[in-house]
Design an enzyme around this catalytic site. Structure first.
Site, PDB file in Angstrom:
ATOM      1  N   ARG A  70     -61.971 -27.286  -5.756  1.00 46.07           N
ATOM      2  CA  ARG A  70     -62.123 -28.515  -6.529  1.00 46.07           C
ATOM      3  C   ARG A  70     -61.324 -29.696  -5.990  1.00 46.07           C
ATOM      4  O   ARG A  70     -61.867 -30.786  -5.795  1.00 46.07           O
ATOM      5  CB  ARG A  70     -61.693 -28.296  -7.996  1.00 46.07           C
ATOM      6  CG  ARG A  70     -62.738 -27.662  -8.853  1.00 46.07           C
ATOM      7  CD  ARG A  70     -62.085 -26.755  -9.850  1.00 46.07           C
ATOM      8  NE  ARG A  70     -61.528 -25.625  -9.141  1.00 46.07           N
ATOM      9  CZ  ARG A  70     -62.192 -24.499  -8.892  1.00 46.07           C
ATOM     10  NH1 ARG A  70     -63.394 -24.350  -9.368  1.00 46.07           N
ATOM     11  NH2 ARG A  70     -61.665 -23.525  -8.182  1.00 46.07           N
ATOM     12  N   THR A  71     -60.026 -29.489  -5.774  1.00 45.67           N
ATOM     13  CA  THR A  71     -59.189 -30.642  -5.428  1.00 45.67           C
ATOM     14  C   THR A  71     -59.617 -31.225  -4.089  1.00 45.67           C
ATOM     15  O   THR A  71     -59.770 -32.446  -3.950  1.00 45.67           O
ATOM     16  CB  THR A  71     -57.702 -30.218  -5.406  1.00 45.67           C
ATOM     17  OG1 THR A  71     -57.450 -29.458  -6.579  1.00 45.67           O
ATOM     18  CG2 THR A  71     -56.783 -31.420  -5.367  1.00 45.67           C
ATOM     19  N   LYS A 100     -49.362 -23.609  15.710  1.00 45.82           N
ATOM     20  CA  LYS A 100     -48.520 -23.593  16.910  1.00 45.82           C
ATOM     21  C   LYS A 100     -47.061 -23.837  16.540  1.00 45.82           C
ATOM     22  O   LYS A 100     -46.205 -23.955  17.411  1.00 45.82           O
ATOM     23  CB  LYS A 100     -48.966 -24.680  17.890  1.00 45.82           C
ATOM     24  CG  LYS A 100     -50.404 -24.568  18.337  1.00 45.82           C
ATOM     25  CD  LYS A 100     -50.719 -25.725  19.301  1.00 45.82           C
ATOM     26  CE  LYS A 100     -52.195 -26.019  19.368  1.00 45.82           C
ATOM     27  NZ  LYS A 100     -52.471 -27.277  20.078  1.00 45.82           N
ATOM     28  N   ARG A 121     -51.712 -30.447  -0.095  1.00 47.66           N
ATOM     29  CA  ARG A 121     -51.438 -29.247  -0.899  1.00 47.66           C
ATOM     30  C   ARG A 121     -50.617 -28.303  -0.040  1.00 47.66           C
ATOM     31  O   ARG A 121     -50.942 -28.062   1.127  1.00 47.66           O
ATOM     32  CB  ARG A 121     -52.719 -28.558  -1.348  1.00 47.66           C
ATOM     33  CG  ARG A 121     -52.427 -27.210  -2.012  1.00 47.66           C
ATOM     34  CD  ARG A 121     -53.615 -26.598  -2.668  1.00 47.66           C
ATOM     35  NE  ARG A 121     -53.969 -27.312  -3.881  1.00 47.66           N
ATOM     36  CZ  ARG A 121     -54.931 -26.935  -4.717  1.00 47.66           C
ATOM     37  NH1 ARG A 121     -55.630 -25.837  -4.456  1.00 47.66           N
ATOM     38  NH2 ARG A 121     -55.209 -27.618  -5.804  1.00 47.66           N
ATOM     39  N   HIS A 149     -48.935 -30.496 -10.103  1.00 52.07           N
ATOM     40  CA  HIS A 149     -50.306 -30.775  -9.667  1.00 52.07           C
ATOM     41  C   HIS A 149     -50.717 -32.032 -10.453  1.00 52.07           C
ATOM     42  O   HIS A 149     -51.527 -31.969 -11.385  1.00 52.07           O
ATOM     43  CB  HIS A 149     -51.197 -29.573  -9.993  1.00 52.07           C
ATOM     44  CG  HIS A 149     -52.527 -29.567  -9.313  1.00 52.07           C
ATOM     45  ND1 HIS A 149     -53.090 -30.687  -8.717  1.00 52.07           N
ATOM     46  CD2 HIS A 149     -53.446 -28.570  -9.150  1.00 52.07           C
ATOM     47  CE1 HIS A 149     -54.278 -30.361  -8.219  1.00 52.07           C
ATOM     48  NE2 HIS A 149     -54.505 -29.092  -8.466  1.00 52.07           N
TER      49      HIS A 149
HETATM   50  N1  ASP Z   1     -56.429 -24.700  -9.018  1.00 52.78           N
HETATM   51  C1  ASP Z   1     -55.209 -24.809  -9.762  1.00 52.78           C
HETATM   52  C2  ASP Z   1     -54.025 -24.953  -8.806  1.00 52.78           C
HETATM   53  O1  ASP Z   1     -54.227 -25.039  -7.606  1.00 52.78           O
HETATM   54  C3  ASP Z   1     -55.039 -23.683 -10.719  1.00 52.78           C
HETATM   55  C4  ASP Z   1     -55.127 -22.307 -10.118  1.00 52.78           C
HETATM   56  O2  ASP Z   1     -55.261 -22.166  -8.894  1.00 52.78           O
HETATM   57  O3  ASP Z   1     -55.041 -21.364 -10.888  1.00 52.78           O
HETATM   58  O4  ASP Z   1     -52.920 -24.992  -9.258  1.00 52.78           O
HETATM   59  N1   CP Z   2     -58.058 -26.976 -10.184  1.00 53.22           N
HETATM   60  C1   CP Z   2     -57.806 -26.839  -8.861  1.00 53.22           C
HETATM   61  O1   CP Z   2     -56.800 -27.337  -8.327  1.00 53.22           O
HETATM   62  O2   CP Z   2     -58.764 -26.166  -8.189  1.00 53.22           O
HETATM   63  P1   CP Z   2     -58.692 -25.811  -6.634  1.00 53.22           P
HETATM   64  O3   CP Z   2     -57.505 -24.900  -6.451  1.00 53.22           O
HETATM   65  O4   CP Z   2     -59.990 -25.149  -6.341  1.00 53.22           O
HETATM   66  O5   CP Z   2     -58.486 -27.089  -5.868  1.00 53.22           O
END
Ligand code: ASP
Ligand code: CP
Length: 322
Positions: A70-71, A100, A121, A149
């Site tokens: 998603r993100t 590397k 991330r 987040h």
């Molecule tokens: N997608 C969210 C996160 O990256 C929640 C999860 O992974 O459970 O924090």
């Molecule tokens: N909600 C969320 O962060 O989803 P992803 O980990 O898929 O990015």
């Protein structure tokens, strides 16, 4: 429409222009209202014409050291819909020079030679701050370990506001992995801007970290902790469910012991208010039964879509003209 967005971005000065987005602590109610009205404009824009060229010529680097659906996708979609382009390092940093041995400071100082902002991330708490210390371009925190987040919490709060028409006065229950879940940490901090009551539902070993719980209590919030969803489901306006964060456990046998400790089922939903909404940051791995998906109160896929509007709003504010 583009004029409208430009007007909103400029209204009262855009304090986000050129800024990092590292923590929800950067947001007060005024700033939240600003981002949410921009997000609502973005939704209208997307629904009416798909996108715009507001960020034409701008480039966003998406640097993901942890998996994401998603993100990463929503930042890419958001940038594309605003007319900009993306450098996507989202399919595994093992294919970049990180494998590397290149450090985070060097990686971000490289990417900012090509891009106007970097979405990051990373599995280490505090990594976004470290990147921001080295980078001269804005860093947007897309999740730093068990820390924060922030863009998720913004879309979560926006979803509550859109679905229920208000945030003040609500009883919000968060269930699941409250210890490691960074979305819970960020959402909790953001909700302290509002007059809400909070319930936390988890097994003993996954309780909300004490420093955060102390912060909630110090604010005088009406708060309770329980092990049982059934204790709170009848009075909750929002049930925010989370996944047990397997990747944060050093002892996997501990994960195996508690990973299935609850599941939200249609039977449990029968005890909830008619107007309650159930949310989840996703991915889900068994916490919400598929039978709940057709319930109109299941807001998690609408929540996903809101993520794109919120990220469009943030990108327009950070990269757009002030
Ligand atoms: N997608 C969210 C996160 O990256 C929640 C999860 O992974 O459970 O924090
Ligand atoms: N909600 C969320 O962060 O989803 P992803 O980990 O898929 O990015």
């Amino acid at each position: 429409m583009k004029q409208n967005i430009r007007k909103i971005i400029g209204q009262g000065g855009n304090e986000f222009a050129g800024q990092d987005i590292l923590s929800v602590d950067q947001f007060d109610r005024e700033k939240l209202t600003y981002i949410f009205s921009l997000a609502a404009q973005m939704r209208e824009l997307v629904e009416r014409q798909g996108g715009t060229d507001l960020l034409k010529g701008r480039v966003l680097a998406c640097l993901f050291y942890e998996p994401s659906t998603r993100t990463s996708s929503s930042f890419i979609a958001a940038m594309n819909r605003l007319g900009g382009t993306v450098i996507p390092i989202t399919q595994g940093v093992q294919f970049s020079s990180v494998s590397k041995g290149e450090t985070l400071p060097d990686t971000v100082r490289t990417l900012e030679q090509y891009a106007d902002a970097i979405v990051l991330r990373h599995p280490k708490t505090g990594a976004a701050q470290i990147a921001a210390d080295y980078a001269t371009r804005p860093i947007l925190n897309a999740g730093d370990g068990t820390g924060e987040h922030p863009t998720q919490a913004l879309l979560d709060l926006f979803t509550i506001q859109e679905e229920l028409g208000r945030v003040d006065g609500l009883h919000i229950a968060m269930a699941g992995d409250l210890k490691y879940g960074r979305t819970v940490h960020s959402l909790t901090r953001l909700l302290l801007e509002y007059d809400v009551s909070l319930s936390y539902v988890s097994p003993e070993i996954l309780r909300l970290p004490l420093d955060l719980m102390n912060r909630v209590r110090e604010q005088g919030v009406d708060v309770r902790e329980t092990y049982n969803v059934a204790d709170v489901i009848d009075s909750a306006d929002v049930l925010y469910v989370t996944r047990v964060q397997k990747e944060r456990f050093s002892d996997l046998s501990q994960y195996e012991e508690i990973k299935d400790f609850y599941e939200i089922t249609p039977e449990l939903m029968a005890q909830a208010k008619d107007e309650m909404i159930i949310m989840h940051p996703l991915p889900r791995v068994g916490e919400i039964h598929y039978g709940v998906d057709d319930d109109p109160r299941a807001a998690y896929f609408r929540q996903v879509r809101n993520g794109m509007f919120i990220r469009m709003a943030l990108l327009a504010a950070v990269l757009g003209s002030a």
